[in-house]
Design a protein around this motif. Structure first.
Motif, short mmCIF file in Angstrom:
data_model
loop_
_atom_site.label_atom_id
_atom_site.label_comp_id
_atom_site.label_asym_id
_atom_site.label_seq_id
_atom_site.Cartn_x
_atom_site.Cartn_y
_atom_site.Cartn_z
N VAL A 33 0.88 -1.17 0.00
CA VAL A 33 0.00 0.00 0.00
C VAL A 33 0.91 1.22 0.00
O VAL A 33 1.83 1.32 0.81
CB VAL A 33 -0.92 0.03 1.23
N PHE A 34 0.66 2.13 -0.93
CA PHE A 34 1.48 3.33 -1.08
C PHE A 34 0.67 4.58 -0.77
O PHE A 34 -0.51 4.66 -1.11
CB PHE A 34 1.99 3.45 -2.53
N ARG A 35 1.32 5.54 -0.14
CA ARG A 35 0.76 6.89 -0.03
C ARG A 35 1.32 7.64 -1.22
O ARG A 35 2.54 7.80 -1.34
CB ARG A 35 1.18 7.57 1.26
N MET A 57 6.34 -0.06 -6.93
CA MET A 57 6.35 1.36 -7.30
C MET A 57 6.11 1.57 -8.79
O MET A 57 5.48 2.54 -9.19
CB MET A 57 7.68 2.02 -6.92
N GLY A 58 6.60 0.65 -9.60
CA GLY A 58 6.44 0.77 -11.04
C GLY A 58 5.01 0.60 -11.53
O GLY A 58 4.69 0.92 -12.67
N SER A 59 4.14 0.14 -10.66
CA SER A 59 2.74 -0.09 -11.02
C SER A 59 1.80 1.00 -10.52
O SER A 59 0.59 0.94 -10.78
CB SER A 59 2.27 -1.44 -10.45
N ILE A 60 2.32 1.99 -9.82
CA ILE A 60 1.47 3.02 -9.21
C ILE A 60 0.71 3.82 -10.26
O ILE A 60 -0.50 4.03 -10.12
CB ILE A 60 2.29 3.95 -8.30
N ALA A 61 1.37 4.29 -11.31
CA ALA A 61 0.69 5.12 -12.32
C ALA A 61 -0.48 4.37 -12.95
O ALA A 61 -1.57 4.92 -13.11
CB ALA A 61 1.68 5.58 -13.38
N ALA A 62 -0.28 3.10 -13.27
CA ALA A 62 -1.35 2.30 -13.87
C ALA A 62 -2.49 2.09 -12.87
O ALA A 62 -3.67 2.16 -13.24
CB ALA A 62 -0.81 0.96 -14.34
N ALA A 108 5.75 9.03 -3.96
CA ALA A 108 5.11 7.96 -3.21
C ALA A 108 6.01 7.42 -2.12
O ALA A 108 7.24 7.44 -2.24
CB ALA A 108 4.73 6.82 -4.15
N THR A 109 5.37 6.96 -1.05
CA THR A 109 6.06 6.26 0.03
C THR A 109 5.27 4.99 0.35
O THR A 109 4.06 4.94 0.15
CB THR A 109 6.17 7.12 1.30
N VAL A 110 5.96 3.97 0.83
CA VAL A 110 5.32 2.72 1.20
C VAL A 110 4.67 2.89 2.58
O VAL A 110 5.33 3.30 3.54
CB VAL A 110 6.33 1.56 1.24
#
Length: 62
Positions: free
Chosen positions: A3-5, A31-36, A51-53
């Protein structure tokens, strides 16, 4: 999975001014999947973000 903030989100809104969040919590593989994940959730492309975890999620049976 984690889960990312995600914050300081810059959306590619093409000159439109929809009400989109500047921060969100999102769960995705890495992290590489956040934009999608953001695009899938909100329906708009992302130009930039930070982003942070927040939490690592263990997956049973993996």
């Amino acid at each position: 999975m984690a889960v990312f903030r995600v914050y300081d989100i810059v959306w590619e809104a093409g000159g439109n001014a929809p009400r989109l969040p500047s921060e969100a919590q999102i769960a995705c593989v890495d992290m590489g999947s956040i934009a999608a994940a953001l695009s899938d959730t909100f329906g708009w492309l992302v130009a930039d973000f930070k982003a942070t975890v927040l939490a690592e999620i263990s997956q049973e049976g993996s």
